[in-house]
Design a protein around this motif. Structure first.
Motif, PDB file in Angstrom:
ATOM      1  N   ASP A 116     -10.588   1.933 -14.912  1.00 27.10           N
ATOM      2  CA  ASP A 116     -11.544   1.736 -13.820  1.00 27.10           C
ATOM      3  C   ASP A 116     -11.525   0.332 -13.238  1.00 27.10           C
ATOM      4  O   ASP A 116     -12.572  -0.246 -12.953  1.00 27.10           O
ATOM      5  CB  ASP A 116     -12.969   2.099 -14.280  1.00 27.10           C
ATOM      6  N   THR A 117     -10.352  -0.259 -13.114  1.00 28.55           N
ATOM      7  CA  THR A 117     -10.230  -1.562 -12.481  1.00 28.55           C
ATOM      8  C   THR A 117      -9.333  -1.449 -11.256  1.00 28.55           C
ATOM      9  O   THR A 117      -8.583  -0.491 -11.101  1.00 28.55           O
ATOM     10  CB  THR A 117      -9.633  -2.619 -13.431  1.00 28.55           C
ATOM     11  N   THR A 118      -9.416  -2.442 -10.415  1.00 28.79           N
ATOM     12  CA  THR A 118      -8.574  -2.516  -9.234  1.00 28.79           C
ATOM     13  C   THR A 118      -7.669  -3.721  -9.381  1.00 28.79           C
ATOM     14  O   THR A 118      -8.112  -4.787  -9.812  1.00 28.79           O
ATOM     15  CB  THR A 118      -9.437  -2.690  -7.957  1.00 28.79           C
ATOM     16  N   MET A 119      -6.399  -3.548  -9.040  1.00 27.04           N
ATOM     17  CA  MET A 119      -5.444  -4.642  -9.119  1.00 27.04           C
ATOM     18  C   MET A 119      -4.669  -4.694  -7.805  1.00 27.04           C
ATOM     19  O   MET A 119      -4.233  -3.666  -7.307  1.00 27.04           O
ATOM     20  CB  MET A 119      -4.482  -4.437 -10.273  1.00 27.04           C
ATOM     21  N   GLN A 120      -4.552  -5.872  -7.262  1.00 21.27           N
ATOM     22  CA  GLN A 120      -3.724  -6.046  -6.081  1.00 21.27           C
ATOM     23  C   GLN A 120      -2.362  -6.552  -6.507  1.00 21.27           C
ATOM     24  O   GLN A 120      -2.264  -7.449  -7.345  1.00 21.27           O
ATOM     25  CB  GLN A 120      -4.342  -7.053  -5.115  1.00 21.27           C
TER      26      GLN A 120
ATOM     27  N   SER B 180       0.861  -1.167   0.000  1.00 19.09           N
ATOM     28  CA  SER B 180       0.000   0.000   0.000  1.00 19.09           C
ATOM     29  C   SER B 180       0.900   1.219   0.000  1.00 19.09           C
ATOM     30  O   SER B 180       1.722   1.378   0.896  1.00 19.09           O
ATOM     31  CB  SER B 180      -0.892  -0.001   1.239  1.00 19.09           C
TER      32      SER B 180
ATOM     33  N   SER C 255      -1.435 -10.887  -8.146  1.00 21.43           N
ATOM     34  CA  SER C 255      -2.231 -11.549  -7.110  1.00 21.43           C
ATOM     35  C   SER C 255      -2.218 -13.072  -7.212  1.00 21.43           C
ATOM     36  O   SER C 255      -2.628 -13.755  -6.282  1.00 21.43           O
ATOM     37  CB  SER C 255      -3.668 -11.039  -7.123  1.00 21.43           C
TER      38      SER C 255
ATOM     39  N   TRP D  74      -0.342   7.339 -11.835  1.00 26.21           N
ATOM     40  CA  TRP D  74      -0.363   6.676 -13.144  1.00 26.21           C
ATOM     41  C   TRP D  74       0.111   7.643 -14.211  1.00 26.21           C
ATOM     42  O   TRP D  74      -0.123   8.834 -14.133  1.00 26.21           O
ATOM     43  CB  TRP D  74      -1.792   6.261 -13.502  1.00 26.21           C
TER      44      TRP D  74
ATOM     45  N   LYS E  94       0.515   6.364  -5.111  1.00 25.78           N
ATOM     46  CA  LYS E  94       0.740   5.945  -6.496  1.00 25.78           C
ATOM     47  C   LYS E  94       0.273   7.017  -7.468  1.00 25.78           C
ATOM     48  O   LYS E  94      -0.631   7.787  -7.185  1.00 25.78           O
ATOM     49  CB  LYS E  94       0.040   4.633  -6.779  1.00 25.78           C
TER      50      LYS E  94
END
Length: 92
Positions: A75-79, A5, A43, A10, A8
């Motif tokens: 509009d995506t989430t990435m771990q 965490s 992930s 882009w 960040k």
């Protein structure tokens, strides 16, 4: 592995800039003095994610990682996960 965490930013070329405090990790002797044993993982815990460190930022409160994502989906989430202190892992 620990969840990563950090601050960040882009850019339009698929590069994500993140700031990470590595002083704490270095003080606990969890990472190499030059940050060379840091690894980023998708992930699935199998896929290494390519990145580079900005020169002169290791061992600071604002270590800058530049992470290369080949394909960005809006509009995506990435771990992503960070590992450290593992000399056995191949260089990224």
């Amino acid at each position: 592995m620990a969840g990563l965490s950090a601050e960040k930013h882009w850019d339009q070329n698929g590069i994500v800039e993140m700031e990470l405090n590595t002083i704490t990790l270095l003080n606990k002797e969890w990472i190499a003095q030059d940050c060379s044993d840091l690894r980023l993982w998708a992930s699935d815990y199998l896929t290494l994610i390519p990145f580079w460190l900005e020169t002169g930022t290791c061992n600071t409160t604002s270590t800058r990682l530049h992470i290369n994502f080949e394909e960005l989906v809006a509009d995506t989430t990435m771990q992503i996960y960070m590992s450290h202190g593992n000399d056995i892992v191949a260089e990224s």
